[in-house]
Design a protein around this motif. Structure first.
Motif, mmCIF file in Angstrom:
data_model
loop_
_atom_site.group_PDB
_atom_site.id
_atom_site.type_symbol
_atom_site.label_atom_id
_atom_site.label_comp_id
_atom_site.label_asym_id
_atom_site.label_seq_id
_atom_site.Cartn_x
_atom_site.Cartn_y
_atom_site.Cartn_z
ATOM 1 N N PRO A 111 0.795 -1.231 0.000
ATOM 2 C CA PRO A 111 0.000 0.000 0.000
ATOM 3 C C PRO A 111 0.825 1.277 0.000
ATOM 4 C CG PRO A 111 -0.268 -1.187 2.075
ATOM 5 C CD PRO A 111 0.555 -2.050 1.188
ATOM 6 N N ASP A 112 2.057 1.235 0.484
ATOM 7 C CA ASP A 112 2.885 2.449 0.495
ATOM 8 C C ASP A 112 3.388 2.818 -0.902
ATOM 9 O OD1 ASP A 112 2.552 2.649 3.199
ATOM 10 O OD2 ASP A 112 4.467 1.696 3.700
ATOM 11 N N GLY A 113 3.216 1.935 -1.861
ATOM 12 C CA GLY A 113 3.678 2.218 -3.211
ATOM 13 C C GLY A 113 2.643 2.903 -4.077
ATOM 14 N N TRP A 114 1.615 3.481 -3.474
ATOM 15 C CA TRP A 114 0.497 4.023 -4.242
ATOM 16 C C TRP A 114 0.892 5.081 -5.275
ATOM 17 C CZ3 TRP A 114 -0.765 9.101 -4.232
ATOM 18 C CH2 TRP A 114 -0.335 9.871 -3.163
ATOM 19 N N PRO A 115 1.932 5.914 -5.060
ATOM 20 C CA PRO A 115 2.220 6.901 -6.119
ATOM 21 C C PRO A 115 2.600 6.237 -7.455
ATOM 22 C CG PRO A 115 3.246 7.589 -4.061
ATOM 23 C CD PRO A 115 2.754 6.181 -3.859
#
Length: 167
Positions: free
Chosen positions: A130-134
């Motif tokens: 989820p932290d890779g959304w960009p």
């Protein structure tokens, strides 16, 4: 001395003229067929690079790929994170998608199908990391654009009759 010699525009005029020239140059370079081709190539690269690392041979996943889905990757859903069900199956499907969809995108064959596959994979990747959304949002937007406007004129799909974007 001619009339055109020594004609100087005031500062705002130079800026406006330069902007106009740049705009015309960009419009000439950014042809739809080129934009669609570059989108397909740019989206194919990260998936291909990830996919080839998962294989040991023809239809043989390496142990690392299965270990990732068994030990490292978790689904970040409410109340989770949860382990992937059937990690070997997910690793196999992921590896297949990550090598097949990029090839289809580069060739421009089954392009909208490949873009839809990348959209689905990106959603699963987002649930996993989820932290890779960009970057995931970027992949999603590129795949959505390809699905919406088609493969472009430099593609097998175009030669087979997919000549216009979806309305």
């Amino acid at each position: 001395m001619s009339d055109q010699q020594d004609v100087r525009l005031p500062f705002p005029g130079i800026v406006i003229s330069t902007i106009g020239t740049a705009k015309r140059l960009i419009q000439r370079l950014a042809q739809p067929w080129l934009v669609q081709l570059v989108l397909r190539l740019a989206l194919a690269v990260p998936f291909w690079k990830s996919g080839i690392l998962k294989w040991h041979g023809f239809l043989q996943l390496n142990d690392t790929a299965i270990d990732l889905f068994t030990e490292e990757f978790k689904l970040h859903l409410p109340g989770g994170p949860y382990p992937f069900p059937h990690p070997a199956v997910f690793a196999f499907l992921s590896g297949c998608g990550e090598v097949t969809f990029p090839v289809l995108l580069v060739l421009g064959f089954g392009t909208r199908f490949a873009a839809a596959g990348i959209i689905l994979m990106t959603c699963i990747i987002e649930l996993t990391v989820p932290d890779g959304w960009p970057i995931h949002l970027t992949w999603f937007a590129m795949a959505l654009g390809i699905a919406a406007w088609g493969p472009g004129a430099v593609s097998i799909d175009y030669m087979l009759g997919d000549k216009s974007p979806r309305s």
